[in-house]
Design a protein around this motif. Structure first.
Motif, short mmCIF file in Angstrom:
data_model
loop_
_atom_site.label_atom_id
_atom_site.label_comp_id
_atom_site.label_asym_id
_atom_site.label_seq_id
_atom_site.Cartn_x
_atom_site.Cartn_y
_atom_site.Cartn_z
N MET A 1 87.87 14.88 19.28
CA MET A 1 86.60 15.73 19.66
C MET A 1 86.74 15.66 21.13
SD MET A 1 84.63 16.43 17.03
CE MET A 1 83.29 16.71 17.57
N ILE A 2 85.95 16.80 21.73
CA ILE A 2 86.03 16.90 23.21
C ILE A 2 85.10 15.93 23.88
CG2 ILE A 2 84.44 18.65 23.10
CD1 ILE A 2 85.94 20.25 25.21
N GLN A 3 85.67 15.52 25.03
CA GLN A 3 84.72 14.50 25.78
C GLN A 3 83.57 15.18 26.48
OE1 GLN A 3 87.02 11.76 28.35
NE2 GLN A 3 88.62 11.86 26.87
N TYR A 4 82.22 15.05 25.99
CA TYR A 4 81.19 15.57 26.43
C TYR A 4 80.20 14.78 26.05
CZ TYR A 4 77.37 19.16 27.27
OH TYR A 4 76.05 19.57 27.63
N SER A 5 79.61 14.02 27.47
CA SER A 5 78.65 12.87 27.08
C SER A 5 77.35 13.46 26.81
CB SER A 5 78.75 11.90 28.42
OG SER A 5 78.31 12.77 29.38
N ASP A 6 76.50 12.57 26.15
CA ASP A 6 75.13 12.89 25.92
C ASP A 6 74.40 12.86 27.11
OD1 ASP A 6 75.41 13.26 23.22
OD2 ASP A 6 74.88 10.98 22.77
N GLU A 7 74.86 12.14 28.23
CA GLU A 7 74.32 11.96 29.47
C GLU A 7 74.35 13.25 30.17
OE1 GLU A 7 74.63 9.52 33.63
OE2 GLU A 7 75.82 8.98 31.89
N ALA A 8 75.66 13.88 30.08
CA ALA A 8 75.89 15.25 30.82
C ALA A 8 75.09 16.28 30.17
CB ALA A 8 77.17 15.66 30.82
N LYS A 9 74.75 16.26 28.90
CA LYS A 9 74.00 17.20 27.95
C LYS A 9 72.64 17.13 28.51
CE LYS A 9 73.53 19.03 23.46
NZ LYS A 9 74.15 18.95 22.21
N GLN A 10 72.03 15.86 28.45
CA GLN A 10 70.81 15.53 28.83
C GLN A 10 70.39 16.10 30.41
OE1 GLN A 10 68.25 15.10 26.71
NE2 GLN A 10 69.89 15.16 25.36
N SER A 11 71.45 15.80 30.94
CA SER A 11 70.98 16.29 32.57
C SER A 11 71.17 17.72 32.97
CB SER A 11 72.57 15.87 33.59
OG SER A 11 72.38 14.38 33.43
N PHE A 12 71.95 18.56 31.84
CA PHE A 12 71.98 19.97 31.77
C PHE A 12 70.48 20.39 31.36
CE2 PHE A 12 73.11 23.89 29.58
CZ PHE A 12 73.37 24.60 30.83
N ILE A 13 70.04 19.84 30.32
CA ILE A 13 68.77 19.87 29.85
C ILE A 13 67.57 19.98 30.72
CG2 ILE A 13 67.01 19.36 28.03
CD1 ILE A 13 69.30 18.87 26.12
N GLN A 14 67.78 18.74 31.40
CA GLN A 14 66.68 18.54 32.77
C GLN A 14 66.78 19.69 33.64
OE1 GLN A 14 66.88 14.91 34.09
NE2 GLN A 14 64.79 14.65 35.26
N TYR A 15 67.91 19.91 33.64
CA TYR A 15 68.23 21.21 35.04
C TYR A 15 67.56 22.28 34.62
CZ TYR A 15 70.53 24.77 37.33
OH TYR A 15 71.10 25.93 38.08
N LEU A 16 67.66 22.58 33.09
CA LEU A 16 67.11 23.96 32.58
C LEU A 16 65.76 23.79 32.42
CD1 LEU A 16 69.46 24.86 29.47
CD2 LEU A 16 69.49 25.84 31.86
N GLN A 17 65.11 22.83 32.39
CA GLN A 17 63.59 22.76 32.16
C GLN A 17 62.90 22.37 33.60
OE1 GLN A 17 63.47 18.98 29.71
NE2 GLN A 17 63.41 20.21 27.78
N THR A 18 63.49 21.87 34.45
CA THR A 18 62.90 21.44 35.79
C THR A 18 63.13 22.38 36.78
OG1 THR A 18 64.37 19.79 36.32
CG2 THR A 18 62.46 19.11 35.10
N GLU A 19 64.47 22.63 37.24
CA GLU A 19 64.70 23.55 38.11
C GLU A 19 64.73 24.95 37.88
OE1 GLU A 19 67.98 22.30 40.55
OE2 GLU A 19 68.16 20.17 40.02
N LYS A 20 65.38 25.21 36.69
CA LYS A 20 65.12 26.72 36.19
C LYS A 20 63.81 27.22 35.51
CE LYS A 20 68.60 28.90 36.48
NZ LYS A 20 69.34 29.70 37.38
N ASN A 21 63.06 26.20 35.22
CA ASN A 21 61.71 26.30 34.67
C ASN A 21 61.79 27.23 33.38
OD1 ASN A 21 59.15 25.86 34.70
ND2 ASN A 21 58.46 27.52 35.73
N TYR A 22 62.87 27.09 32.53
CA TYR A 22 63.28 27.93 31.26
C TYR A 22 62.13 27.04 30.40
CZ TYR A 22 67.17 30.11 33.13
OH TYR A 22 67.90 31.04 34.08
N SER A 23 61.58 27.88 29.16
CA SER A 23 60.84 27.69 27.98
C SER A 23 62.06 26.54 27.36
CB SER A 23 60.44 28.83 27.50
OG SER A 23 61.35 29.60 26.81
N SER A 24 61.10 25.94 26.11
CA SER A 24 61.86 25.13 25.42
C SER A 24 62.59 26.11 24.40
CB SER A 24 60.78 24.27 24.67
OG SER A 24 59.76 25.15 23.72
N LEU A 25 62.29 27.18 23.90
CA LEU A 25 63.11 28.00 23.22
C LEU A 25 64.32 28.52 23.85
CD1 LEU A 25 63.19 29.51 20.41
CD2 LEU A 25 61.78 31.45 21.49
#
Length: 298
Positions: free
Chosen positions: A1-25
């Motif tokens: 499986m490709i190496q892609y940590s949950d930490e990186a994924k969560q950081s990206f989600i946080q970036y979308l929510q806080t800095e990009k201000n995107y909706s949950s959908l």
């Protein structure tokens, strides 16, 4: 499986929510697109995200074409991946963005479908009963047609967001942007009737959302689609319906009646005028068809 940590994924989600201000959908769509891309990389035997290059990126686009994805879906996935890899590049400048030179496919030239005024009258007649669900359906239909709001915006409305005295609603749109939209006498009357004589009957648990389903819980976007489909089935209309058609109908009828483009843009909550300009093509097409139908030398 490709190496892609949950930490990186969560950081990206946080970036979308806080800095990009995107909706949950929107965030959910981004993550779905990202997971789909990683499934492709796993099939290609890629072991680490850093191994992704422009050749693999183009291979992914070919796979989307082979799976018959629409141009709109392909474009959305490209946007999701460009945002993700730009985020990784920001966190680690040595990381090369493989999506840099990937070009979005040209948009399909399909015009949005809308209802004619006589078709809207058929829909209103389909929800003219005196039972609580009919009153709710009429209020829902009147509000969607009167304002052109998105379905997710509609289901998010709370009682405190309505001002029936002056006929306005506070709408929380994309990116948590707020705007006030007006509505007319028909919608105001239907909303009053629903709130005073139907909503309390439908309620089971106490909450402040305006629209309630038959179980008494807040109405969802899927619930709105179901309601509108049932209304169409009760009419002589032959085409299928999706909630966005009422948004298209609102914009088209406004422009056909002489409203200026900037006003319609503000009412729809479009960030860019180009999104609203699509409806000018619809109105021109409507005028052309009317001309060809009625002018003796067309």
């Amino acid at each position: 499986m490709i190496q892609y940590s949950d930490e990186a994924k969560q950081s990206f989600i946080q970036y979308l929510q806080t800095e990009k201000n995107y909706s949950s959908l929107t965030v959910e769509h981004y993550i779905h697109d990202l997971d789909h891309f990683f499934e492709f990389l796993n099939r290609e035997g890629v072991g680490h995200i850093k191994e992704t290059d422009d050749l693999l990126a183009r291979g992914y686009l070919v796979s989307l074409h082979e799976q018959s994805y629409s141009r709109a879906s392909v474009s959305r996935k490209i946007s999701s991946l460009k945002t993700f890899f730009s985020f990784l590049n920001r966190e680690n400048p040595e990381f090369v963005n493989p999506m840099t030179y990937v070009i979005h496919p040209k948009k399909e030239g399909r015009l949005p479908h809308f209802f004619y005024e006589n078709e809207m009258e058929q829909l209103f007649l389909a929800c003219s009963g005196d039972d609580p669900l009919s009153k709710r359906n009429k209020a829902l239909l009147e509000l969607l047609y009167a304002t052109g709001i998105r379905v997710t915006e509609c289901t998010g409305i709370q009682l405190k967001d309505l001002d029936l005295t002056i006929g306005t609603a506070l709408i929380k749109g994309k990116g948590s942007k707020e705007r006030y939209v007006p509505f007319g006498h028909f919608a105001e009357k239907a909303l009053r009737d629903y709130i005073e004589h139907a909503r309390g009957t439908l309620m089971k648990d106490e909450h402040s959302f305006l629209f309630v389903n038959h179980r008494g819980t807040p109405l969802t976007a899927r619930g709105v689609r179901h309601i509108l489909t049932k209304l169409v089935e009760q009419t002589a209309l032959t085409h299928s319906i999706h909630p966005h058609m009422l948004r298209h109908t609102f914009a088209t009828h406004m422009l056909n009646s002489g409203a200026d483009l900037r006003t319609v843009q503000e009412l729809l909550g479009h960030a860019h005028l180009s999104s609203t300009q699509l409806y000018t093509h619809v109105t021109k097409e409507h005028l052309k068809k009317t001309y060809q139908s009625f002018h003796p030398r067309a």
